[in-house]
Scaffold this motif. Sequence first.
Motif, PDB file in Angstrom:
ATOM      1  N   ARG A 139      62.977  50.641  27.074  1.00 23.72           N
ATOM      2  CA  ARG A 139      63.929  51.726  26.768  1.00 23.72           C
ATOM      3  C   ARG A 139      63.353  52.684  25.725  1.00 23.72           C
ATOM      4  O   ARG A 139      63.513  53.881  25.795  1.00 23.72           O
ATOM      5  N   PHE A 191      62.368  56.609  26.353  1.00 27.60           N
ATOM      6  CA  PHE A 191      63.402  57.387  25.663  1.00 27.60           C
ATOM      7  C   PHE A 191      63.031  58.875  25.621  1.00 27.60           C
ATOM      8  O   PHE A 191      61.928  59.247  25.219  1.00 27.60           O
ATOM      9  N   ASP A 192      63.943  59.687  26.065  1.00 25.90           N
ATOM     10  CA  ASP A 192      63.730  61.135  26.009  1.00 25.90           C
ATOM     11  C   ASP A 192      64.564  61.683  24.854  1.00 25.90           C
ATOM     12  O   ASP A 192      65.794  61.642  24.896  1.00 25.90           O
ATOM     13  N   GLY A 250      65.442  64.478  24.110  1.00 29.07           N
ATOM     14  CA  GLY A 250      66.345  65.574  24.493  1.00 29.07           C
ATOM     15  C   GLY A 250      67.637  65.093  25.121  1.00 29.07           C
ATOM     16  O   GLY A 250      68.631  65.811  25.144  1.00 29.07           O
ATOM     17  N   GLU A 251      67.597  63.849  25.624  1.00 33.23           N
ATOM     18  CA  GLU A 251      68.786  63.312  26.296  1.00 33.23           C
ATOM     19  C   GLU A 251      69.835  62.869  25.285  1.00 33.23           C
ATOM     20  O   GLU A 251      69.482  62.290  24.255  1.00 33.23           O
ATOM     21  N   PRO A 252      71.105  63.097  25.591  1.00 35.05           N
ATOM     22  CA  PRO A 252      72.129  62.571  24.665  1.00 35.05           C
ATOM     23  C   PRO A 252      72.161  61.044  24.721  1.00 35.05           C
ATOM     24  O   PRO A 252      71.945  60.458  25.782  1.00 35.05           O
ATOM     25  N   ALA A 253      72.361  60.429  23.587  1.00 34.01           N
ATOM     26  CA  ALA A 253      72.385  58.965  23.524  1.00 34.01           C
ATOM     27  C   ALA A 253      73.575  58.437  24.303  1.00 34.01           C
ATOM     28  O   ALA A 253      74.653  59.046  24.305  1.00 34.01           O
ATOM     29  N   GLU A 254      73.336  57.274  24.997  1.00 33.27           N
ATOM     30  CA  GLU A 254      74.410  56.646  25.767  1.00 33.27           C
ATOM     31  C   GLU A 254      75.481  56.131  24.822  1.00 33.27           C
ATOM     32  O   GLU A 254      75.160  55.511  23.804  1.00 33.27           O
TER      33      GLU A 254
END
Lengths: 147, 94
Positions: free
Chosen positions: B80, B84-85, B87-91
Amino acid sequence: MSRAQVIASRLRGLFGRDRLDTELDQEVRFHLETQIEDNLAAGMDPVEARRAALRSFGGIEPMKETIQGPPGVRLYRGDSAGSAVRASRSAQKPGLHGDVGDRAGPGDRRSTACHVLNAVLFPAASSSAGLAISRFQSRNACRAKRP
Amino acid sequence: MHGYGIARRIGQISKEVLQLNQGTLYPALLRMEQDGWIASRWGASEKNRKAKFYSITGAGRRRLVKETEDWRRMSSTIERFLGFDPGEPAEEHG
């Protein structure tokens, strides 16, 4: 535990330790001989086959030291099941082991004499004070016997 | 299986990626035997030589299950992180 029981326990540990050494030697011998045979079968000449086997094994003495701890006084574990195994950092049933260094093999009489002397002369070694004194005495006594 | 066979199998299964320093195997086997995870007995090899054979015990199988679970949990966690990106919002959990 009586003095006789302590001595008997230490002697059991002593012989269990020697058995462990002998078994380890047999295992290593089998491993290297089989590897050499496989290397020969793969087309290596005998000298290279042996050299390659030793190289892939990676050193016999460091391996033994990993199991036995460094030369010097060690604590080892001896039990009635016969699986006497040294555990240099284990304080379980501590027993003293004087060693004359890597030149002395498991069957070396000087080494064995030190084990017996330790067992007989220092039965109270399980106390920390006794252990420290015995450690000093056994190291020097055994090292003095080096040629 | 004897120690040499175990070393060979490790090499084969890893497709020689894991270059095991074979001498390190024996202290590990000894520790596992002390812990009751494997048992050993002396027998004759394929070439009729005296060899020590190891087998896994019930306690060893249970330990293996636990270690496998731990390893999968750890490796998926690392995975993970590696995937991990930023820019992506965290889950969101809970």
